[in-house]
Enzyme design. Structure first.
Site, PDB file in Angstrom:
ATOM      1  N   GLU A 319       0.840  -1.199   0.000  1.00 10.26           N
ATOM      2  CA  GLU A 319       0.000   0.000   0.000  1.00 10.26           C
ATOM      3  C   GLU A 319       0.878   1.252   0.000  1.00 10.26           C
ATOM      4  O   GLU A 319       0.701   2.159  -0.806  1.00 10.26           O
ATOM      5  CB  GLU A 319      -0.899  -0.015   1.236  1.00 10.26           C
ATOM      6  CG  GLU A 319      -1.760   1.227   1.392  1.00 10.26           C
ATOM      7  CD  GLU A 319      -2.510   1.248   2.710  1.00 10.26           C
ATOM      8  OE1 GLU A 319      -3.355   2.141   2.876  1.00 10.26           O
ATOM      9  OE2 GLU A 319      -2.255   0.387   3.582  1.00 10.26           O
ATOM     10  N   HIS A 320       1.822   1.299   0.931  1.00  7.21           N
ATOM     11  CA  HIS A 320       2.785   2.400   1.022  1.00  7.21           C
ATOM     12  C   HIS A 320       4.174   1.854   0.708  1.00  7.21           C
ATOM     13  O   HIS A 320       4.593   0.858   1.307  1.00  7.21           O
ATOM     14  CB  HIS A 320       2.818   3.002   2.429  1.00  7.21           C
ATOM     15  CG  HIS A 320       1.477   3.354   2.983  1.00  7.21           C
ATOM     16  ND1 HIS A 320       0.809   2.566   3.899  1.00  7.21           N
ATOM     17  CD2 HIS A 320       0.678   4.418   2.745  1.00  7.21           C
ATOM     18  CE1 HIS A 320      -0.337   3.131   4.214  1.00  7.21           C
ATOM     19  NE2 HIS A 320      -0.454   4.250   3.523  1.00  7.21           N
TER      20      HIS A 320
END
EC number: 1.1.-.-
Length: 433
Positions: A319-320
């Protein structure tokens, strides 16, 4: 690929299957049948809230007075960045038309959705930034009506700072509802809200499951799981900074994976040495959350070179994705599977979580392999149109009829034939038949 796992993730114990899905299914059935009465009952029983569901402008104004001025200033700063980025996205979504052949014109048009529903979490943490991310983005897209919901606190209602952020971002209607009943109110159009065309915003497993079960008649931003983060760091990175970046994301919850991918054994060992102290420095309940996530889901992976590091990151599709390494331009060009990319030591993931501008509602659980995060495009329908003039008809009708008959679809072929026959006299006169 030659990698060495210096810290492995044993994983979480198996979760009971079907519990959340069954509970949500029963709740949605009742909410669909009984509407507002069921929503009020669930609010009272599950959140201890028997107050007004619809938050009035006067209530928002009074709540805003409780928010410290410095916090308001920083919320406005974050909102300005988020709004500007969303407006730049909207400007990039263009209408166009093109003449494919003489007389055959086709185009694309962006149409904002009529109504959006934004869920803003408000349980253990007051997710102020989530209100800005969802609502400001919908507003920049041009959505007609935006309804926002957030769980009320016992005896207090929706968190004052969340109400301030919702109002600032442009919510047309705010409801003091959380959980499945909040999602259902958005989807079904309860308490005076129009039924949402799309449901957006993060939430717990019950909120995520409610969105999953409602998907179809209503759109959703994504099927979201626990947040996750991966840090790429080489020998130029600062071990203490890397350790804090891992711990800072692990505090989201016991089920939030964090991964370090590096080509430096010395850096990896130094980061591992710093992690316990960073976790111990956190207050509760953050400390316990970060410790549980690190113990069960934290990984440290040693690679041989930067190409192997990049390939590992792409395989995880986080996600990050935070790069703390030399030659940031190379990394930006090479990496291809992430929700949002954070380049350089100065660009901590927390900036993106709260205030830097790009949306923090992002794909999790490896979904970044095939999709991106929340953006103005989620609130727009990209539709196409076409128009045929007489000079384009002969070739287009023949191609359509021939392909249709090859497919066995005679009715389709006849719709092309009849138009060609009707225009044939005119086409002979102009020499195109």
């Amino acid at each position: 690929m030659t990698i060495t796992v210096l810290k492995s993730a044993p994983g979480l114990p198996p979760a009971p299957q079907g519990d959340a899905a069954d509970v949500v299914q029963v709740m949605l059935a009742r909410l669909r049948a009984e509407g507002e009465a069921a929503a009020r009952d669930y609010a009272a029983r599950l959140d201890g809230w028997s107050g007004e569901i619809v938050v009035s402008p006067d209530q928002v104004a009074r709540a805003s007075e409780q928010v410290p001025e410095d916090l308001k200033t920083q919320i406005r700063y974050a909102h300005d960045n988020i709004r500007r980025f969303a407006e730049a996205q909207r400007a990039s979504a263009l209408d166009f038309q093109t003449e494919l052949r003489p007389g055959l014109i086709a185009g694309q048009k962006q149409i904002p959705l009529a109504a959006a529903g934004a869920y803003v979490p408000g349980g253990r943490y007051a997710h102020i930034a989530s209100a800005l991310m969802s609502i400001a983005t919908a507003r920049a897209a041009g959505v007609g009506q935006i309804t926002a919901v957030s769980p009320p606190q016992v005896g207090r209602g929706v968190h004052p700072a969340i109400l301030y952020a919702m109002s600032l971002a442009g919510a047309d209607r705010i409801l003091a509802l959380g959980g499945v009943q909040g999602v259902a109110a958005l989807a079904f159009g309860l308490f005076g809200a129009p039924p949402a065309d799309i449901l957006v915003g993060p939430g717990n497993q019950f909120v995520a499951e409610a969105k999953r079960q409602l998907f179809g008649p209503v759109g959703i931003d994504m099927f979201a799981g626990p947040t996750d983060s991966l840090v790429i760091a080489d020998s130029t990175a600062d071990p203490l900074t890397v350790a804090w970046d891992l711990v800072g994301q692990a505090e989201h919850g016991y089920n939030s994976p964090v991964w370090l991918v590096t080509d430096s054994a010395a850096l990896a060992e130094a980061v591992l040495a710093h992690i316990p102290g960073c976790i111990a420095d956190l207050p509760e309940p953050n400390r316990s959350s970060a410790q549980a996530a690190w113990d069960a889901l934290g990984e440290v992976i040693l690679c041989t070179d930067r190409e192997e590091m990049a390939a590992t990151a792409d395989r995880y599709a986080p996600e990050h994705l935070h790069v703390q390494a030399a030659d940031l331009d190379w990394w930006r060009g090479r990496l291809s599977a992430y929700g949002s990319l954070f380049l350089g030591e100065l660009t901590t993931v927390a900036f993106g979580d709260k205030a830097s501008g790009p949306n923090h509602v992002l794909p999790t659980s490896g979904a970044a392999r095939y999709t991106g995060g929340l953006s103005v495009h989620k609130f727009l329908k990209t539709v196409t149109w076409q128009q045929v003039a007489p000079q384009a008809l002969p070739d287009l009708a023949r191609a359509t009829a021939t392909i249709s008959r090859a497919e066995g679809m005679e009715g389709h072929a006849r719709t092309a034939d009849i138009r060609l026959e009707k225009l044939r006299p005119t086409l002979r006169q102009v020499g195109t038949g």
